[in-house]
Motif scaffolding. Structure first.
Motif, PDB file in Angstrom:
ATOM      1  N   TRP A   1      52.477  20.064  45.662  1.00 17.98           N
ATOM      2  CA  TRP A   1      52.444  19.424  46.973  1.00 17.98           C
ATOM      3  C   TRP A   1      53.849  19.096  47.516  1.00 17.98           C
ATOM      4  O   TRP A   1      53.995  18.706  48.663  1.00 17.98           O
ATOM      5  CB  TRP A   1      51.634  18.148  46.890  1.00 17.98           C
ATOM      6  N   ARG A   2      54.871  19.265  46.689  1.00 16.57           N
ATOM      7  CA  ARG A   2      56.225  18.920  47.125  1.00 16.57           C
ATOM      8  C   ARG A   2      56.881  20.035  47.920  1.00 16.57           C
ATOM      9  O   ARG A   2      57.722  19.782  48.772  1.00 16.57           O
ATOM     10  CB  ARG A   2      57.096  18.579  45.924  1.00 16.57           C
ATOM     11  N   SER A   3      56.567  21.295  47.634  1.00 16.54           N
ATOM     12  CA  SER A   3      57.226  22.406  48.319  1.00 16.54           C
ATOM     13  C   SER A   3      56.259  23.567  48.460  1.00 16.54           C
ATOM     14  O   SER A   3      55.244  23.652  47.759  1.00 16.54           O
ATOM     15  CB  SER A   3      58.481  22.842  47.554  1.00 16.54           C
ATOM     16  N   LYS A   4      56.584  24.447  49.382  1.00 18.04           N
ATOM     17  CA  LYS A   4      55.730  25.604  49.628  1.00 18.04           C
ATOM     18  C   LYS A   4      55.819  26.612  48.491  1.00 18.04           C
ATOM     19  O   LYS A   4      54.874  27.346  48.227  1.00 18.04           O
ATOM     20  CB  LYS A   4      56.141  26.272  50.943  1.00 18.04           C
ATOM     21  N   THR A   5      56.979  26.671  47.814  1.00 16.42           N
ATOM     22  CA  THR A   5      57.147  27.592  46.679  1.00 16.42           C
ATOM     23  C   THR A   5      57.124  26.772  45.394  1.00 16.42           C
ATOM     24  O   THR A   5      58.117  26.104  45.062  1.00 16.42           O
ATOM     25  CB  THR A   5      58.468  28.359  46.802  1.00 16.42           C
TER      26      THR A   5
ATOM     27  N   SER B   1      55.672  10.570  39.343  1.00 16.16           N
ATOM     28  CA  SER B   1      56.008  11.979  39.242  1.00 16.16           C
ATOM     29  C   SER B   1      55.922  12.389  37.781  1.00 16.16           C
ATOM     30  O   SER B   1      56.305  11.628  36.885  1.00 16.16           O
ATOM     31  CB  SER B   1      57.402  12.249  39.797  1.00 16.16           C
ATOM     32  N   HIS B   2      55.423  13.600  37.521  1.00 15.49           N
ATOM     33  CA  HIS B   2      55.323  14.105  36.154  1.00 15.49           C
ATOM     34  C   HIS B   2      56.655  14.663  35.661  1.00 15.49           C
ATOM     35  O   HIS B   2      56.899  14.700  34.464  1.00 15.49           O
ATOM     36  CB  HIS B   2      54.248  15.194  36.068  1.00 15.49           C
ATOM     37  N   TRP B   3      57.507  15.092  36.581  1.00 16.97           N
ATOM     38  CA  TRP B   3      58.766  15.706  36.178  1.00 16.97           C
ATOM     39  C   TRP B   3      59.721  14.620  35.710  1.00 16.97           C
ATOM     40  O   TRP B   3      59.921  13.616  36.411  1.00 16.97           O
ATOM     41  CB  TRP B   3      59.361  16.508  37.332  1.00 16.97           C
ATOM     42  N   PRO B   4      60.347  14.786  34.555  1.00 15.01           N
ATOM     43  CA  PRO B   4      61.169  13.714  33.974  1.00 15.01           C
ATOM     44  C   PRO B   4      62.293  13.242  34.887  1.00 15.01           C
ATOM     45  O   PRO B   4      62.548  12.048  34.989  1.00 15.01           O
ATOM     46  CB  PRO B   4      61.714  14.349  32.689  1.00 15.01           C
ATOM     47  N   GLU B   5      63.003  14.173  35.549  1.00 12.02           N
ATOM     48  CA  GLU B   5      64.125  13.757  36.374  1.00 12.02           C
ATOM     49  C   GLU B   5      63.700  13.024  37.641  1.00 12.02           C
ATOM     50  O   GLU B   5      64.532  12.433  38.334  1.00 12.02           O
ATOM     51  CB  GLU B   5      65.003  14.969  36.737  1.00 12.02           C
ATOM     52  N   ARG B   6      62.403  13.076  37.957  1.00 13.79           N
ATOM     53  CA  ARG B   6      61.902  12.375  39.149  1.00 13.79           C
ATOM     54  C   ARG B   6      61.066  11.149  38.814  1.00 13.79           C
ATOM     55  O   ARG B   6      60.578  10.473  39.708  1.00 13.79           O
ATOM     56  CB  ARG B   6      61.055  13.326  39.994  1.00 13.79           C
ATOM     57  N   SER B   7      60.868  10.867  37.542  1.00 15.84           N
ATOM     58  CA  SER B   7      59.925   9.816  37.158  1.00 15.84           C
ATOM     59  C   SER B   7      60.505   8.409  37.228  1.00 15.84           C
ATOM     60  O   SER B   7      59.792   7.449  36.945  1.00 15.84           O
ATOM     61  CB  SER B   7      59.427  10.077  35.727  1.00 15.84           C
ATOM     62  N   GLU B   8      61.772   8.276  37.574  1.00 17.84           N
ATOM     63  CA  GLU B   8      62.382   6.955  37.710  1.00 17.84           C
ATOM     64  C   GLU B   8      63.517   7.045  38.707  1.00 17.84           C
ATOM     65  O   GLU B   8      64.067   8.118  38.962  1.00 17.84           O
ATOM     66  CB  GLU B   8      62.907   6.446  36.367  1.00 17.84           C
ATOM     67  N   LYS B   9      63.851   5.897  39.269  1.00 18.80           N
ATOM     68  CA  LYS B   9      64.961   5.837  40.220  1.00 18.80           C
ATOM     69  C   LYS B   9      65.652   4.492  40.087  1.00 18.80           C
ATOM     70  O   LYS B   9      65.064   3.517  39.604  1.00 18.80           O
ATOM     71  CB  LYS B   9      64.474   6.038  41.655  1.00 18.80           C
ATOM     72  N   GLN B  10      66.895   4.472  40.527  1.00 11.72           N
ATOM     73  CA  GLN B  10      67.659   3.231  40.489  1.00 11.72           C
ATOM     74  C   GLN B  10      67.278   2.366  41.677  1.00 11.72           C
ATOM     75  O   GLN B  10      67.209   2.837  42.815  1.00 11.72           O
ATOM     76  CB  GLN B  10      69.160   3.532  40.512  1.00 11.72           C
ATOM     77  N   THR B  11      67.044   1.080  41.410  1.00 13.35           N
ATOM     78  CA  THR B  11      66.634   0.167  42.460  1.00 13.35           C
ATOM     79  C   THR B  11      67.813  -0.139  43.352  1.00 13.35           C
ATOM     80  O   THR B  11      68.888  -0.499  42.874  1.00 13.35           O
ATOM     81  CB  THR B  11      66.090  -1.141  41.867  1.00 13.35           C
TER      82      THR B  11
END
Length: 531
Positions: free
Chosen positions: A485-489, A397-407
């Motif tokens: 591609w994630r949302s219609k808006t 993901s290009h958006w910083p808050e979505r570019s990583e997740k906790q395993t």
């Protein structure tokens, strides 16, 4: 050839209640020599347990409390605590894992007053079956728990002999089940009370009268319970035991000549245990990913310490170091009492270790660096707690808050297997492929008031968290478009800037929306801070 030990604790609720009362040291103590019963909390209370004095007065379990008091005026009565009985029995069964890791509580129809030990292949550790029964009986007696023990090839025979044989410790040789069970009453088959009563009315009072009789009439008259219990007791039908925990594939136990209580002594003993486990792990090509250290106290208490590792290991020094850090953190909760007389180290989770190429210099350096990072993570987890050390993985993901997740813990195994087979940093974007990122990303972007010379120009002055900052330097913008591609808006485009205030503070902020195209008055947000 399986060998099962049945440990029956007669009057377990009475002994447990008296022991708990003694620990509380209340003023109204129970006299164990006088009649004493436990009763349930129903509208018409019934007796659930009696002591020997009450049994001598012909009081029985199931009798109403009103009738018992009418017969015996000075009757000591206390409320039964079935949940506490089961909990303490569970702790006692966990203590019995000093003999074998395969322990199972009696099921409800067998009475919640004992447990089974599957000692197959473990009796030689204590000098044979006779020594095992003698040692177990001696220790239980020291705890104030008189026990009746029996060892046989199946749980049915062992249970029947422990409950109805005359000797307190019985050893049943293989192949003698029918001969041993023949003189015992039909209740020794663990039948329902209604089934046992019907058999007695029909004239079948001993198990021997059932063994050689035709099976068809019994199958037509009774449920499957009778023939199933008979076959289980005779060893014709297997009876799997529901174990407290799956037995570990790799376990080492050591009984000490003198109890130990210091952390240094525990670490030395654990090192020897891990050294004994290493050849077994190497033979199977696996490493320890999670370990459990069980410390058995002299007074019967059991204390356990769990160790989790980032990657599987076969290194005793590494395990000992982690255990030392864990002991340092939990030392205030570790009660040694009169000392620990037995230690057991079990590998609860083992994973295959992938061989690494060590001949090339570059590969060796990468392996050494990965090992150092793994050792650091393990040390932090033991010192701070595993819940305070988080493992992140990249997300496309290009958006910083979505570019990583906790395993998630459940997927940690796959993550570690991937990290062994590839470079752990390969999936993370580099500053060359993406812009500069702050060391601290705020949980939520915080709104700020920004003054810029041009609508799409860099910020000149910033007001954030009630404080005004004059921008000395600004680098950017780095434009991150919406992920349509994630949302219609689609979300507004962001232009990120790295700014430095006059007092030297570096912030990461963005302008939301392209001026004149997506919005007339763009909004500004602070999203992170640089060290």
């Amino acid at each position: 050839m399986p060998r099962i030990v049945s440990v029956w604790l007669p009057q377990w609720p009475i002994h447990r209640w008296l022991a708990a009362e003694q620990r509380k040291r209340s003023r109204t103590q129970i006299d164990p020599r006088a009649p004493f019963v436990l009763a349930d909390a129903s509208d018409a209370p019934r007796i659930t347990a009696v002591n020997p004095a009450a049994a001598a007065c012909r009081l029985a379990v199931g009798e109403t409390l009103a009738d018992a008091r009418a017969r015996i005026g000075a009757l000591q009565v206390r409320l039964a605590e079935p949940d506490a009985d089961v909990a303490d029995l569970m702790r006692l069964a966990r203590w019995a894992t000093r003999y074998t890791p395969s322990v199972s509580l009696f099921k409800e129809h067998s009475g919640l007053d004992g447990f089974f030990l599957d000692v197959t292949g473990a009796t030689h550790l204590v000098g044979g079956e006779k020594n095992l029964l003698a040692d177990l009986a001696r220790r239980l007696k020291a705890f104030g728990l008189p026990a009746r023990l029996a060892i046989a090839e199946n749980p049915g025979t062992a249970w029947a002999v422990s409950h109805f044989a005359r000797t307190p410790c019985a050893l049943i040789p293989a192949g003698t089940e029918a001969e041993t069970l023949a003189p015992l009453p039909v209740e020794a088959l663990r039948l329902a009370p209604e089934t046992a009563l019907t058999l007695r009315r029909l004239g079948f009072k001993r198990i021997g009268t059932l063994i050689d009789k035709p099976r068809a009439p019994f199958a037509a008259r009774f449920e499957k319970e009778l023939l199933r219990r008979l076959d289980q007791a005779l060893g014709r039908t297997p009876e799997p035991l529901p174990l407290l925990a799956p037995p570990p594939a790799y376990v080492e136990t050591r009984s000490l000549l003198e109890p130990i209580s210091t952390e240094d002594a525990i670490l030395i003993a654990t090192t020897h245990l891990m050294q004994n486990l290493v050849p077994k792990l190497e033979a199977d090509g696996v490493g320890a990913r999670s370990l459990n250290l069980a410390l058995y106290r002299v007074d019967g208490a059991l204390q356990e310490i769990d160790i989790a590792l980032t990657l599987p290991t076969q290194n005793p020094a590494h395990v000992t170091r982690l255990l030392g850090l864990k002991l340092e953190r939990v030392s205030r909760f570790l009660e040694s009492g009169f000392g620990f007389e037995t230690l057991s180290l079990a590998v609860t989770v083992a994973e295959r270790m992938v061989p690494h190429q060590s001949a090339l210099a570059t590969t060796s350096e990468e392996t050494e660096r990965a090992q150092r990072c793994t050792a650091l993570l393990d040390a932090l987890r033991q010192r701070l707690g595993s819940e305070r050390v988080r493992h992140l993985e990249p997300v496309a993901s290009h958006w910083p808050e979505r570019s990583e997740k906790q395993t998630d813990r459940r997927s940690e195994k796959q993550t570690n297997e991937h990290s062994q087979n590839s470079n752990p940093e390969a999936a993370w974007p580099t500053p060359a492929t993406r812009g500069l990122r702050p060391s601290l990303l705020l949980p939520r972007a915080e709104p700020a008031d920004v003054i810029a010379l041009l609508p799409d120009g860099p910020p000149q002055r910033l007001r954030w968290r009630g404080k005004v900052h004059t921008i000395a330097h600004a680098q950017g913008p780095e434009r991150i478009a919406a992920e349509w591609w994630r949302s219609k808006t689609p979300e507004p485009t962001r232009d990120y800037y790295v700014v430095e205030s006059g007092d030297g503070q570096r912030l990461w902020l963005y302008r939301e929306g392209i001026p004149g195209r997506e919005t007339a008055a763009p909004r500004w947000f602070v999203h992170g801070m640089f060290a």
